[in-house]
Write a protein that holds these residues in place. Structure first.
Motif, PDB file in Angstrom:
ATOM      1  N   VAL A  98       0.844  -1.217   0.025  1.00  0.00           N
ATOM      2  CA  VAL A  98      -0.093   0.033   0.174  1.00  0.00           C
ATOM      3  C   VAL A  98       0.722   1.258   0.065  1.00  0.00           C
ATOM      4  CG1 VAL A  98      -1.824   1.231   1.248  1.00  0.00           C
ATOM      5  CG2 VAL A  98      -1.859  -1.256   1.208  1.00  0.00           C
ATOM      6  N   CYS A  99       0.652   2.257  -0.755  1.00  0.00           N
ATOM      7  CA  CYS A  99       1.164   3.500  -0.856  1.00  0.00           C
ATOM      8  C   CYS A  99       0.799   4.192   0.481  1.00  0.00           C
ATOM      9  CB  CYS A  99       0.811   4.328  -2.106  1.00  0.00           C
ATOM     10  SG  CYS A  99       1.219   6.090  -2.050  1.00  0.00           S
ATOM     11  N   LYS A 100       1.882   4.797   1.440  1.00  0.00           N
ATOM     12  CA  LYS A 100       1.492   5.664   2.514  1.00  0.00           C
ATOM     13  C   LYS A 100       1.025   6.876   2.365  1.00  0.00           C
ATOM     14  CE  LYS A 100       3.336   2.827   5.855  1.00  0.00           C
ATOM     15  NZ  LYS A 100       2.574   2.913   7.288  1.00  0.00           N
ATOM     16  N   LYS A 101       1.091   7.479   1.080  1.00  0.00           N
ATOM     17  CA  LYS A 101       0.669   8.797   0.865  1.00  0.00           C
ATOM     18  C   LYS A 101      -0.744   8.994   0.395  1.00  0.00           C
ATOM     19  CE  LYS A 101       4.749  11.239   0.050  1.00  0.00           C
ATOM     20  NZ  LYS A 101       5.774  12.224  -0.338  1.00  0.00           N
ATOM     21  N   CYS A 102      -1.184   7.848  -0.679  1.00  0.00           N
ATOM     22  CA  CYS A 102      -2.501   8.213  -1.043  1.00  0.00           C
ATOM     23  C   CYS A 102      -3.503   6.902  -0.504  1.00  0.00           C
ATOM     24  CB  CYS A 102      -2.400   8.324  -2.644  1.00  0.00           C
ATOM     25  SG  CYS A 102      -1.901   6.641  -3.576  1.00  0.00           S
ATOM     26  N   ASN A 103      -2.704   5.968   0.093  1.00  0.00           N
ATOM     27  CA  ASN A 103      -3.389   4.851   0.651  1.00  0.00           C
ATOM     28  C   ASN A 103      -4.147   3.843  -0.338  1.00  0.00           C
ATOM     29  OD1 ASN A 103      -3.432   3.982   3.234  1.00  0.00           O
ATOM     30  ND2 ASN A 103      -5.016   5.188   4.086  1.00  0.00           N
ATOM     31  N   GLU A 104      -3.456   3.904  -1.647  1.00  0.00           N
ATOM     32  CA  GLU A 104      -4.051   2.942  -2.611  1.00  0.00           C
ATOM     33  C   GLU A 104      -3.034   1.830  -2.685  1.00  0.00           C
ATOM     34  OE1 GLU A 104      -6.446   3.326  -4.958  1.00  0.00           O
ATOM     35  OE2 GLU A 104      -7.265   4.924  -3.923  1.00  0.00           O
ATOM     36  N   ILE A 105      -3.890   0.561  -3.275  1.00  0.00           N
ATOM     37  CA  ILE A 105      -3.201  -0.707  -3.213  1.00  0.00           C
ATOM     38  C   ILE A 105      -2.161  -0.557  -4.328  1.00  0.00           C
ATOM     39  CG2 ILE A 105      -3.469  -2.956  -3.757  1.00  0.00           C
ATOM     40  CD1 ILE A 105      -6.043  -2.803  -2.020  1.00  0.00           C
ATOM     41  N   ILE A 106      -1.015  -0.770  -4.197  1.00  0.00           N
ATOM     42  CA  ILE A 106       0.066  -1.064  -5.052  1.00  0.00           C
ATOM     43  C   ILE A 106      -0.301  -2.372  -6.078  1.00  0.00           C
ATOM     44  CG2 ILE A 106       2.540  -1.038  -6.073  1.00  0.00           C
ATOM     45  CD1 ILE A 106       2.767   0.941  -3.463  1.00  0.00           C
TER      46      ILE A 106
END
Length: 115
Positions: A98-106
């Motif tokens: 998970v991206c820590k900035k936008c909280n989207e699943i990578i």
């Protein structure tokens, strides 16, 4: 003991420090035993190659050398910013990055065993 690296082959990363600071590139290979990654177009070195036969020429070849994995940061494919990587377990039992900035699943990593 297995060393864990926060990036995978095919990820886009940015170099944090050194002579190639702020360069972006794609990860070509990951060496978890040495905690090193090979990034496209970063840490270029020259290699003097000797001619082996009539068909194979000798000369100076430029190629990438591995750098330490702590010097690179993953670039989020969704928001396009350099980010730290978090882990999250989804409802269906899969583990994902998970991206820590936008909280989207990578991407999803693997199925987590229950029990």
């Amino acid at each position: 003991m297995i060393n864990k690296v926060h990036v995978k082959k095919g990820d886009t990363v940015i170099v944090l420090n050194g002579k190639d600071a702020k360069k972006k590139g794609k990860v070509l290979a990951v060496y978890p035993d040495e905690s090193r990654v090979l990034v496209e177009g970063v840490n270029m070195c020259t290699k003097h190659r000797k001619a082996r036969s009539q068909t194979q020429q000798g000369g100076i070849i430029h190629q990438e050398a591995p750098i330490h994995s702590s010097k690179v940061m993953l670039v989020c494919p969704r928001c396009g910013k350099p980010t730290r990587v978090g882990k999250k377990i989804l409802e269906n039992g899969e583990k994902s990055r998970v991206c820590k900035k936008c909280n989207e699943i990578i991407d999803t990593i693997k199925k987590v065993k229950k029990g």
